[in-house]
Design a protein around this motif. Structure first.
Motif, PDB file in Angstrom:
ATOM      1  N   TRP A  14      -5.204  -2.902 -12.630  1.00  0.00           N
ATOM      2  CA  TRP A  14      -6.048  -3.595 -11.670  1.00  0.00           C
ATOM      3  C   TRP A  14      -6.644  -4.871 -12.256  1.00  0.00           C
ATOM      4  O   TRP A  14      -7.044  -5.756 -11.513  1.00  0.00           O
ATOM      5  CB  TRP A  14      -7.159  -2.679 -11.174  1.00  0.00           C
ATOM      6  CG  TRP A  14      -8.075  -2.225 -12.260  1.00  0.00           C
ATOM      7  CD1 TRP A  14      -9.191  -2.856 -12.701  1.00  0.00           C
ATOM      8  CD2 TRP A  14      -7.915  -1.071 -13.076  1.00  0.00           C
ATOM      9  NE1 TRP A  14      -9.748  -2.163 -13.744  1.00  0.00           N
ATOM     10  CE2 TRP A  14      -8.987  -1.054 -13.993  1.00  0.00           C
ATOM     11  CE3 TRP A  14      -6.990  -0.042 -13.133  1.00  0.00           C
ATOM     12  CZ2 TRP A  14      -9.145  -0.063 -14.943  1.00  0.00           C
ATOM     13  CZ3 TRP A  14      -7.160   0.945 -14.072  1.00  0.00           C
ATOM     14  CH2 TRP A  14      -8.221   0.938 -14.957  1.00  0.00           C
TER      15      TRP A  14
ATOM     16  N   ASP B 135      -3.840  -7.553 -11.528  1.00  0.00           N
ATOM     17  CA  ASP B 135      -3.321  -7.643 -10.164  1.00  0.00           C
ATOM     18  C   ASP B 135      -4.031  -8.783  -9.444  1.00  0.00           C
ATOM     19  O   ASP B 135      -5.255  -8.747  -9.278  1.00  0.00           O
ATOM     20  CB  ASP B 135      -3.550  -6.323  -9.428  1.00  0.00           C
ATOM     21  CG  ASP B 135      -2.846  -6.279  -8.086  1.00  0.00           C
ATOM     22  OD1 ASP B 135      -2.664  -7.347  -7.476  1.00  0.00           O
ATOM     23  OD2 ASP B 135      -2.490  -5.176  -7.643  1.00  0.00           O
ATOM     24  N   PRO B 136      -3.291  -9.813  -9.010  1.00  0.00           N
ATOM     25  CA  PRO B 136      -3.943 -10.969  -8.391  1.00  0.00           C
ATOM     26  C   PRO B 136      -4.694 -10.635  -7.105  1.00  0.00           C
ATOM     27  O   PRO B 136      -5.607 -11.343  -6.720  1.00  0.00           O
ATOM     28  CB  PRO B 136      -2.801 -11.946  -8.115  1.00  0.00           C
ATOM     29  CG  PRO B 136      -1.557 -11.289  -8.526  1.00  0.00           C
ATOM     30  CD  PRO B 136      -1.864  -9.980  -9.137  1.00  0.00           C
ATOM     31  N   HIS B 137      -4.338  -9.541  -6.462  1.00  0.00           N
ATOM     32  CA  HIS B 137      -5.017  -9.179  -5.223  1.00  0.00           C
ATOM     33  C   HIS B 137      -6.337  -8.446  -5.487  1.00  0.00           C
ATOM     34  O   HIS B 137      -7.157  -8.318  -4.600  1.00  0.00           O
ATOM     35  CB  HIS B 137      -4.113  -8.299  -4.364  1.00  0.00           C
ATOM     36  CG  HIS B 137      -2.849  -8.991  -3.977  1.00  0.00           C
ATOM     37  ND1 HIS B 137      -2.820 -10.028  -3.085  1.00  0.00           N
ATOM     38  CD2 HIS B 137      -1.568  -8.815  -4.386  1.00  0.00           C
ATOM     39  CE1 HIS B 137      -1.581 -10.457  -2.937  1.00  0.00           C
ATOM     40  NE2 HIS B 137      -0.807  -9.745  -3.724  1.00  0.00           N
ATOM     41  N   LEU B 138      -6.531  -7.962  -6.700  1.00  0.00           N
ATOM     42  CA  LEU B 138      -7.722  -7.182  -7.016  1.00  0.00           C
ATOM     43  C   LEU B 138      -8.675  -7.874  -7.974  1.00  0.00           C
ATOM     44  O   LEU B 138      -9.819  -7.479  -8.089  1.00  0.00           O
ATOM     45  CB  LEU B 138      -7.313  -5.830  -7.620  1.00  0.00           C
ATOM     46  CG  LEU B 138      -6.460  -4.939  -6.736  1.00  0.00           C
ATOM     47  CD1 LEU B 138      -6.034  -3.706  -7.484  1.00  0.00           C
ATOM     48  CD2 LEU B 138      -7.214  -4.570  -5.480  1.00  0.00           C
TER      49      LEU B 138
ATOM     50  N   SER C 201     -10.335 -11.551  -9.439  1.00  0.00           N
ATOM     51  CA  SER C 201     -10.492 -13.000  -9.265  1.00  0.00           C
ATOM     52  C   SER C 201      -9.997 -13.738 -10.503  1.00  0.00           C
ATOM     53  O   SER C 201      -9.461 -14.832 -10.417  1.00  0.00           O
ATOM     54  CB  SER C 201     -11.958 -13.344  -8.987  1.00  0.00           C
ATOM     55  OG  SER C 201     -12.763 -12.926 -10.074  1.00  0.00           O
TER      56      SER C 201
ATOM     57  N   GLN D 213      -6.239 -14.112 -10.282  1.00  0.00           N
ATOM     58  CA  GLN D 213      -5.859 -15.172  -9.345  1.00  0.00           C
ATOM     59  C   GLN D 213      -6.002 -16.538 -10.011  1.00  0.00           C
ATOM     60  O   GLN D 213      -5.167 -17.413  -9.836  1.00  0.00           O
ATOM     61  CB  GLN D 213      -6.718 -15.089  -8.075  1.00  0.00           C
ATOM     62  CG  GLN D 213      -6.328 -16.096  -7.018  1.00  0.00           C
ATOM     63  CD  GLN D 213      -4.927 -15.875  -6.495  1.00  0.00           C
ATOM     64  OE1 GLN D 213      -4.456 -14.763  -6.402  1.00  0.00           O
ATOM     65  NE2 GLN D 213      -4.250 -16.948  -6.173  1.00  0.00           N
TER      66      GLN D 213
END
Length: 129
Positions: A77, A80-83, A85, A88
Motif C-alpha cells: 500500500w 500503490d499510486p491509488h493509495l 500520495s 503518486q
C-alpha cells in the motif's frame, strides 16, 4: 470421550448454551488478538464439467494490523499510486524524468554529425606496429 463420561465433569443440560474458550472474550479481545497475530484464510475453488476444468480461483486472504504486515514484509500500500500520495508524486517525477531523457536523447542525436564512410577508391590505412 463424551463430556458426560469424563470424571468430575457434569453432563450438559438440554437447552443450555455450550461454553467455549471464547465465550468470556469480548469481540474487541478477539479482534485485538487477530490483528496482533494475523490470520490467513486460503481456499481454492474449481468448477469442472466432466474432466474439463472451466474455472479455477485461488483465494488468499491475510488479516493483520499494519505493524504486523510490515513486520512480515508486506507493504504494497505504500507504493500503490491509488493509495499513497507519495507514490503518486513519485509516478509524476518518474514521468517527468523519462520525458527529459527522451528530449536529451533527441538533442544528442541531432547534434551528432555522422562520420564519413571510407570510399572504395581510397584504401583504408591501418597503423602498423
Amino acid at each position: 470421550m463424551p463430556a458426560s463420561t469424563l470424571p468430575n465433569t457434569p453432563a450438559p443440560r438440554p437447552g443450555s448454551p455450550l461454553k467455549t474458550a471464547t465465550s468470556a472474550s469480548s469481540l474487541a479481545d478477539i479482534l485485538e488478538r487477530v490483528l496482533d497475530k494475523g490470520i490467513v484464510i486460503a481456499g481454492d475453488v474449481t468448477i469442472s464439467v466432466g474432466q474439463v476444468e472451466l474455472l479455477s480461483i485461488r483465494i488468499r486472504l491475510l488479516i493483520s494490523s499494519v505493524d504486523k504486515a510490515r513486520e512480515i514484509g508486506i507493504n504494497w500500500w505504500e507504493s500503490d499510486p491509488h493509495l499513497s500520495s507519495r507514490a503518486q508524486e513519485l509516478v509524476q517525477t518518474n514521468q517527468q524524468l523519462l520525458a527529459r531523457i527522451d528530449s536529451l536523447e533527441r538533442r544528442l542525436a541531432e547534434s551528432q554529425v555522422p562520420e564519413p564512410k571510407p570510399s572504395l577508391a581510397e584504401p583504408e590505412r591501418f597503423a602498423q606496429d
